[in-house]
Write a protein that holds these residues in place. Structure first.
Motif, PDB file in Angstrom:
ATOM      1  N   HIS A  50       0.721  -1.340   0.076  1.00 48.61           N
ATOM      2  CA  HIS A  50      -0.075   0.073   0.093  1.00 48.61           C
ATOM      3  C   HIS A  50       0.861   1.279   0.126  1.00 48.61           C
ATOM      4  N   THR A  96      -3.841   4.158   1.850  1.00 47.34           N
ATOM      5  CA  THR A  96      -4.371   4.028   3.324  1.00 47.34           C
ATOM      6  C   THR A  96      -5.393   5.103   3.609  1.00 47.34           C
ATOM      7  N   ARG A 137      -9.180   4.664   4.701  1.00 48.55           N
ATOM      8  CA  ARG A 137      -9.740   4.931   5.922  1.00 48.55           C
ATOM      9  C   ARG A 137     -10.942   5.882   5.930  1.00 48.55           C
ATOM     10  N   GLU A 193      -4.076  -0.649   7.308  1.00 47.81           N
ATOM     11  CA  GLU A 193      -3.425   0.043   6.399  1.00 47.81           C
ATOM     12  C   GLU A 193      -3.655  -0.349   5.211  1.00 47.81           C
ATOM     13  N   SER A 194      -3.845  -1.700   4.899  1.00 45.67           N
ATOM     14  CA  SER A 194      -4.036  -2.521   3.922  1.00 45.67           C
ATOM     15  C   SER A 194      -5.067  -3.581   4.222  1.00 45.67           C
TER      16      SER A 194
END
Length: 219
Positions: free
Chosen positions: A112, A117, A121, A172-173
């Motif tokens: 990523h 990210t 989110r 984050e991934s």
């Protein structure tokens, strides 16, 4: 696309090859068993990936069997698995792997960027998009898939402790995958339908990522 033979399954030797490699990850073992790797691992995985690629409209990538040990304390030279990836956007796509345990199927985005990210989110935080992903992941869990991917241990900065989708916000991934143990199910051509079915079930996740996260960007 490279021409390959029709996929006929993974011989039992494919799994025993990796059992041996886990016990002796050395050039001596690799050289002595290179023909087994070529015949029983790489050739059938290439054939499988080629047959699957048309369904996801992607050129398959067969990963190198050698580890990058430059920045690793573990200097074992060979990967103890062989993977193939069908990329639908940069860093986003479908994955299949053969190793000592059997087959592993997965999809999502793994390598990523900061932009991915941040977009991920923001989408998880959104009422509609976040609820959509939560529903997808719950459905996949019922089908035997488990989430993985890089994630923070606590919570992202600014994310409240009582966020309704805190576990997803930590990522984050995001990848969802499941295992199929070595045995008759994966040693014949039926393994093609098995992976094809898993990738079809994973399609809503990939489509959500394409729509809300987008491709990996350098820098």
């Amino acid at each position: 696309m490279t021409q390959s033979k029709t996929f006929a399954g993974f011989p039992a030797e494919a799994f025993s090859f990796y059992e041996g490699l886990e016990a002796d990850n050395s050039k001596t073992y690799w050289t002595a068993n290179k023909d087994v790797y070529d015949r029983c691992v790489r050739a059938p995985l290439t054939a499988l990936a080629d047959e699957l690629a048309s369904a996801v409209q992607s050129e398959p990538k067969i990963f190198r069997p050698y580890r990058d040990v430059r920045f690793s304390a573990d200097k074992s030279p060979y990967k103890t698995h062989q993977g193939a990836f069908c990329e639908v956007a940069s860093g986003v796509g479908y994955y299949v792997q053969v190793d000592a345990e059997g087959l592993f199927t997965a999809a999502g985005f793994h390598a990523h960027s900061r932009g991915q990210t941040a977009r991920y989110r923001a989408a998880v935080d959104g009422d509609d998009t976040g609820a959509g992903l939560d529903k997808i992941m719950r459905t996949l869990a019922r089908q035997g898939f488990a989430p993985s991917g890089d994630r923070v241990k606590t919570r992202p900065r600014g994310c409240p402790a009582d966020h309704p989708r805190l576990e997803l916000m930590r990522h984050e991934s995001l990848v969802a995958g499941r295992r199929h143990p070595a045995g008759p199910e994966v040693e014949g051509r039926a393994a093609l339908d098995l992976v094809r079915t898993d990738w079809r079930r994973l399609r809503p996740l990939v489509e959500w990522i394409e729509a809300n996260v987008g491709a990996f960007e350098e820098g």
